[in-house]
Design an enzyme around this catalytic site. Structure first.
Site, short mmCIF file in Angstrom:
data_model
loop_
_atom_site.label_atom_id
_atom_site.label_comp_id
_atom_site.label_asym_id
_atom_site.label_seq_id
_atom_site.Cartn_x
_atom_site.Cartn_y
_atom_site.Cartn_z
N CYS A 17 48.16 34.33 47.67
CA CYS A 17 48.60 33.26 48.57
C CYS A 17 47.42 32.37 48.93
O CYS A 17 46.88 32.41 50.03
CB CYS A 17 49.23 33.87 49.82
SG CYS A 17 50.10 32.68 50.82
N TYR A 23 30.79 39.95 35.87
CA TYR A 23 31.16 39.30 37.13
C TYR A 23 32.66 39.13 37.32
O TYR A 23 33.10 38.20 37.99
CB TYR A 23 30.44 37.94 37.25
CG TYR A 23 28.95 38.10 37.16
CD1 TYR A 23 28.23 38.76 38.15
CD2 TYR A 23 28.25 37.63 36.04
CE1 TYR A 23 26.86 38.94 38.04
CE2 TYR A 23 26.88 37.81 35.93
CZ TYR A 23 26.19 38.46 36.94
OH TYR A 23 24.84 38.64 36.83
#
Length: 432
Positions: free
Chosen positions: A361, A390
């Protein structure tokens, strides 16, 4: 394909190290980090071979474990005979759990807490890469308290500004890392460190940044540090034994990125360092390099399941997947480019321009914008390439989503290196 360990099978499915990503996703669920162990080992060996050809035995390759840290990764580094660059006590304990030789751990970071420093000394960490005077004074305090003499390297910022992302540029003067070399600051630091009875200054470290396609900046940085070393020897009789030139070798994220020969890249850098030593008339110090991204990025692929395809006529098509910035935040952070492709229809023409977005969201939850995929629907699978660095290490529980599993492939066999996080594990720290 941007990497040689990727292929497409006769079903039109993307394969990593010969295994279908679709089969692996069906077996282990999505999102799924897939890592090619043989590729990681090959990358580590390229660095070791290149360094040895130029320097003989007077070198050490250390893996910058912040790129991707878990126990199995530390075990692989151990088995390949390289050291570890750790930036937290958690990474140190991960190495310990892997049975790693603590003397080959270099503890980095611009701020190490008192607890970090005391624990690392207790565990017998080989070297601190010291980043500020307060840290060095704290190392002295705990080393004296425990009756040991702690080895350190002092990190210097040589003022080199390589051509890379601003977010991963660490060698310029205006940096949170290291001691500035402006004026006599570095000399004053040296003299203060040498006066501390429980500190053993072994040499110097610098790191310019990441994703560098040219290793020449490392030579430029080394030249500055080496000239400083010569000056300090003449003025104060201090001879540094070690020079750590950092890492930074680039990897291919897209077809537009040039191919990098990792062995030639590091050989060029250390050959340049060796020539600078010859020019200055000094013995070549013990050289350390600390690759991270270039050891693991191209070994990783992430597979997702498509949840929906949303077409806004005249504007854009969105392909929503079951992961997002919680497992790969790099595009959200600094628009990092990636190659995105269909995993289950890898042989079909990519004709649909779309943005691949996550389930979280957050409007910035984007994996990549304006990429091309074949026509896809709910249940199809999408792969993102070069995600070995990463991604897992920067993953989070944002929106309380579970962290994905990491599956390794070795010699055609798959195995779980990190289990998918369970709901109970997600809630384990909550007080109920």
């Amino acid at each position: 394909m941007i990497h040689e360990n990727l292929s497409i099978n006769n079903k039109g499915e993307l394969c990593v190290a010969g295994l279908s990503t679709v089969d692996l996703a069906s077996k282990y669920g999505t999102p799924l980090y897939i890592m090619d162990e043989n590729k990681i080992r090959d990358n580590m060996r390229l660095y070791n071979e290149g360094m040895k050809e130029v320097l003989g035995d007077d070198f050490l390759v250390i893996y910058a474990s912040k790129a991707c840290s878990f126990v199995r990764m530390a075990q692989i580094a151990k088995e390949e005979g390289i050291g570890l660059d750790s930036v937290s006590i958690g990474e140190v304990y991960t190495a310990k759990a892997a049975g790693f030789d603590m003397s080959k751990i270099f503890f980095h970071g611009n701020f190490k807490t008192d607890e970090d420093i005391e624990a690392a000394i207790e565990e017998g960490v080989g070297y601190f890469v010291a980043d500020c005077m307060e840290e060095i004074e704290t190392i002295q305090y705990f080393a004296e308290k425990k009756g040991v003499k702690q080895k350190i390297l002092v990190r210097l910022t040589p003022g080199i500004n390589p051509d890379t992302f601003e977010a991963v540029n660490t060698g310029k003067i205006d940096s949170k890392f290291g001691f500035s070399m402006i004026g006599d600051n570095a000399e004053k630091t040296l003299l203060k460190v040498l006066s501390m009875p429980n500190i053993q200054l072994e040499g110097f470290h610098f790191h310019l940044g990441s994703q560098m396609f040219d290793s020449e900046p490392l030579v430029d940085g080394a030249k500055i540090i080496l000239e400083f070393m010569v000056e300090m020897n003449k003025k104060h009789g201090y001879e540094a034994k070690i020079l750590d030139i950092g890492g930074g070798c680039a990897v291919r994220y897209t077809e537009d990125d040039e191919k990098i020969d990792k062995k030639k890249w590091i050989m060029h850098a250390v050959t340049g360092v060796k020539k600078e030593c010859e020019r200055l008339g000094i013995k070549v110090p013990f050289i350390i390099t600390e690759p991270g991204r270039s050891l693991v990025a191209d070994a990783g692929t992430t597979v997702y399941k498509v949840g929906c395809v949303k077409v806004i006529e005249g504007y854009k098509t969105y392909v929503a997947i079951d992961g997002g910035m919680s497992d790969n935040p790099r595009y959200a952070l600094y628009k990092a480019p990636y190659t995105v492709m269909s995993a289950n229809n890898a042989d079909k023409e990519a004709t649909v321009k779309c943005s691949v977005v996550g389930r979280l969201c957050e409007s910035g939850d984007i994996i990549q914008e304006d990429v091309y995929l074949p026509e896809c629907k709910r249940g199809d699978m999408v792969a993102v390439l070069s995600t070995g660095a990463y991604n897992f290490s920067m993953s989070s529980n944002y929106n309380r989503v579970h962290r994905p599993a990491v599956v390794m492939i070795k010699d055609g066999q798959d195995y779980v290196a990190v289990k998918r996080q369970t709901t109970e594990e997600l809630l384990s720290g909550d007080v109920r």
